[in-house]
Design an enzyme around this catalytic site. Structure first.
Site, mmCIF file in Angstrom:
data_model
loop_
_atom_site.group_PDB
_atom_site.id
_atom_site.type_symbol
_atom_site.label_atom_id
_atom_site.label_comp_id
_atom_site.label_asym_id
_atom_site.label_seq_id
_atom_site.Cartn_x
_atom_site.Cartn_y
_atom_site.Cartn_z
ATOM 1 N N VAL A 15 0.827 -1.209 0.000
ATOM 2 C CA VAL A 15 0.000 0.000 0.000
ATOM 3 C C VAL A 15 0.857 1.253 0.000
ATOM 4 O O VAL A 15 0.670 2.167 -0.794
ATOM 5 C CB VAL A 15 -0.950 0.006 1.218
ATOM 6 C CG1 VAL A 15 -1.714 1.330 1.303
ATOM 7 C CG2 VAL A 15 -1.929 -1.154 1.140
ATOM 8 N N ASP A 71 10.157 3.063 6.917
ATOM 9 C CA ASP A 71 9.837 1.686 7.246
ATOM 10 C C ASP A 71 10.884 1.184 8.230
ATOM 11 O O ASP A 71 12.062 1.561 8.142
ATOM 12 C CB ASP A 71 9.834 0.809 5.990
ATOM 13 C CG ASP A 71 9.017 -0.463 6.162
ATOM 14 O OD1 ASP A 71 7.976 -0.594 5.503
ATOM 15 O OD2 ASP A 71 9.427 -1.326 6.962
ATOM 16 N N ARG A 122 14.407 -3.550 3.436
ATOM 17 C CA ARG A 122 13.420 -2.975 2.520
ATOM 18 C C ARG A 122 13.841 -1.565 2.092
ATOM 19 O O ARG A 122 13.744 -1.212 0.918
ATOM 20 C CB ARG A 122 12.049 -2.936 3.205
ATOM 21 C CG ARG A 122 10.937 -2.253 2.421
ATOM 22 C CD ARG A 122 10.599 -2.983 1.152
ATOM 23 N NE ARG A 122 9.343 -2.493 0.569
ATOM 24 C CZ ARG A 122 8.961 -2.726 -0.674
ATOM 25 N NH1 ARG A 122 9.727 -3.431 -1.492
ATOM 26 N NH2 ARG A 122 7.804 -2.267 -1.120
ATOM 27 N N THR A 173 -2.758 -4.215 9.090
ATOM 28 C CA THR A 173 -3.600 -4.478 10.256
ATOM 29 C C THR A 173 -4.080 -5.922 10.161
ATOM 30 O O THR A 173 -5.154 -6.186 9.610
ATOM 31 C CB THR A 173 -4.791 -3.502 10.318
ATOM 32 O OG1 THR A 173 -5.349 -3.344 9.003
ATOM 33 C CG2 THR A 173 -4.367 -2.146 10.832
ATOM 34 N N THR A 193 -6.666 -0.572 7.211
ATOM 35 C CA THR A 193 -8.023 -1.034 7.471
ATOM 36 C C THR A 193 -8.240 -1.203 8.971
ATOM 37 O O THR A 193 -7.462 -1.859 9.656
ATOM 38 C CB THR A 193 -8.276 -2.385 6.775
ATOM 39 O OG1 THR A 193 -8.117 -2.205 5.369
ATOM 40 C CG2 THR A 193 -9.674 -2.891 7.060
ATOM 41 N N CYS A 196 -7.048 -8.414 2.774
ATOM 42 C CA CYS A 196 -8.285 -7.646 2.931
ATOM 43 C C CYS A 196 -9.523 -8.517 3.134
ATOM 44 O O CYS A 196 -10.110 -8.531 4.211
ATOM 45 C CB CYS A 196 -8.502 -6.744 1.701
ATOM 46 S SG CYS A 196 -7.468 -5.266 1.697
ATOM 47 N N ARG A 219 0.551 -13.220 1.847
ATOM 48 C CA ARG A 219 -0.142 -12.934 3.106
ATOM 49 C C ARG A 219 -1.493 -13.639 3.177
ATOM 50 O O ARG A 219 -2.319 -13.517 2.284
ATOM 51 C CB ARG A 219 -0.341 -11.426 3.272
ATOM 52 C CG ARG A 219 0.940 -10.641 3.523
ATOM 53 C CD ARG A 219 0.680 -9.166 3.559
ATOM 54 N NE ARG A 219 0.220 -8.662 2.277
ATOM 55 C CZ ARG A 219 -0.227 -7.429 2.068
ATOM 56 N NH1 ARG A 219 -0.294 -6.581 3.065
ATOM 57 N NH2 ARG A 219 -0.614 -7.048 0.860
#
Length: 425
Positions: free
Chosen positions: A14, A32, A37, A90, A125, A265, A336
């Site tokens: 995201v 981050d 990364r 989240t 979220t 999601c 994920r």
């Protein structure tokens, strides 16, 4: 605010596309806690494949032009920013309870550098009310500032679809909101300046939070319905896809297909709304029923494959099965909350020897997350059964020709013609 200097907190699926979009026009600091990364991004490479290298390198090189992206893992580097956009994950825990730990820790980080007049926008979220009930107190405590007097907040839910090169961040209409009418307008204008698809200003932060969480809950429930149909029609020896295609000729029939429901999601958001519903005294029925049914699909597929092996004369605990795909969706490296693992575990419970092949997934990530050793290549002749779990384009050609005669082929995604496979969901 005369000049924006934007910090993006969390540079995953995201945060990075959003950071790049803003960096084409503004000074952006990408933050981050994952040092490898940061090093990867500053070298112009994104292993998630969400941002092309040429585009990433162009914004990294744009800093001297008054805009561009700089990535860091040092909290002190955030101090000069005046807009903080939080895009951390989240997740849920093992008991399907929302885990706000990354969100709280990100809020603590921002709170340490928060200044008078700054705006903190959340994209992660959450359940309705989480921004102001969970995050704002942390910001106040860490900054010694007062909400809606010294600093302000907004919420603009992410709508990133990993692996989708058509519906990219700029091309998806953005819902926005703010903690005061003035801030709501400011947040909306900020996003509107980079989102070509436009924006929709929600009535409040809670409305924006609720809108996000029901978008994916609605999809979850619809998929649960067709998954249940697949189970019913299987007992009737009716092909589910044939039924859905026939019903789909009606103009208002919704084109959902059965399948595994994972990812960051759809398989997660309903639990956030369900937990909040319980807190206010309502026990959700449809939400959780849909979750239970969709979580049962992996074991169901595994048991169906075992039955097919038995019907074909194979000794189940001496059988070898190849599972194709471990990512949560096709043509994407994101693993994920992949429900493919449920198929693997169900097969292993029956004593089947299972191998997994996925040219998109990172072998180290899969080993860490699921304890599986991915094959580097697959010899289809070795297997009594093949399960097409994820419809990567690499599997489109050759699979059917490479399998030996008598091999059980189970097609979870209805990827192949039905007359070419043993069975499909």
């Amino acid at each position: 605010m005369s000049e924006y200097k934007i910090a993006i907190i969390g540079l995953g699926y995201v945060g990075l596309p959003l950071a790049v979009a803003f960096a084409e026009k503004y000074k952006v600091l990408g933050f981050d806690i994952n040092e490898p990364r940061i090093a990867e991004l500053n070298d112009g490479h994104d292993h998630t494949l969400e941002v092309e290298e040429d585009l990433l390198k162009s914004v990294l090189n744009g800093k001297e032009a008054g805009h561009g992206l700089y990535n860091t893992c040092l909290v002190e580097d955030l101090a000069d920013c005046n807009v903080y956009i939080v895009t951390v994950p989240t997740p849920i825990d093992g008991d399907h309870n929302p885990d706000l730990t990354p969100l709280i820790k990100a809020s603590e980080t921002v709170g340490k550098v928060l200044k008078e007049g700054d705006i903190v926008i959340y994209e992660s979220t959450v359940y309705p009310g989480a921004t102001e009930e969970e995050c704002v107190p942390v910001l106040e405590q860490k900054s010694d500032l007062v909400y809606n007097e010294s600093f302000f907040c907004g919420y603009s839910p992410e709508r990133i679809n990993p692996g989708d090169k058509e519906h990219t961040v700029k091309k998806i209409l953005k819902v926005t909101s703010g903690s005061t009418p003035e801030i709501a307008e400011q947040v909306d204008n900020l996003y509107k300046s980079v989102i070509t698809a436009g924006t929709y200003k929600a009535a409040s932060i809670k409305v924006a939070e609720a809108a996000k969480v029901i978008e994916n809950s609605q999809r979850d429930i619809n998929i649960a319905f067709v998954n249940e149909l697949a189970m019913i029609f299987n007992k009737m020896d009716i092909d589910t896809v044939d039924v859905l295609e026939a019903a789909g000729t009606k103009w208002n029939f919704l084109p959902f297909r059965p399948g595994l429901v994972g990812g960051h999601c759809i398989g997660v958001d309903p639990y956030y709304l369900a937990q909040k519903a319980k807190k206010v005294g309502y026990y959700p029925q449809i939400l959780l029923a849909g979750r239970r049914l969709n979580n049962s699909i992996g074991p169901y597929v595994g048991s169906q494959v075992v039955k097919l092996l038995m019907k074909s004369g194979k000794v189940v605990n001496q059988s070898r099965v190849l599972v194709l795909g471990i990512t949560f969706k096709e043509n994407c490296p994101d693993i994920r909350n992949s429900r493919v693992i449920d198929i693997v575990l169900e097969l292993e419970d029956f004593g089947v020897n299972v191998d997994v092949y996925d040219p998109w997934a990172n072998a180290e990530e899969v080993k860490h997350e699921y304890g599986l050793d991915l094959l580097e290549s697959a010899d289809f002749d070795l297997y009594d059964g093949v399960v097409l779990a994820v419809a990567h384009h690499q599997f489109e050609e050759g699979l059917l020709e490479m399998t030996k005669k008598g091999t059980v082929i189970y097609d979870v995604k209805s990827f192949f013609p039905k007359n070419k496979v043993t069975s499909r969901l």
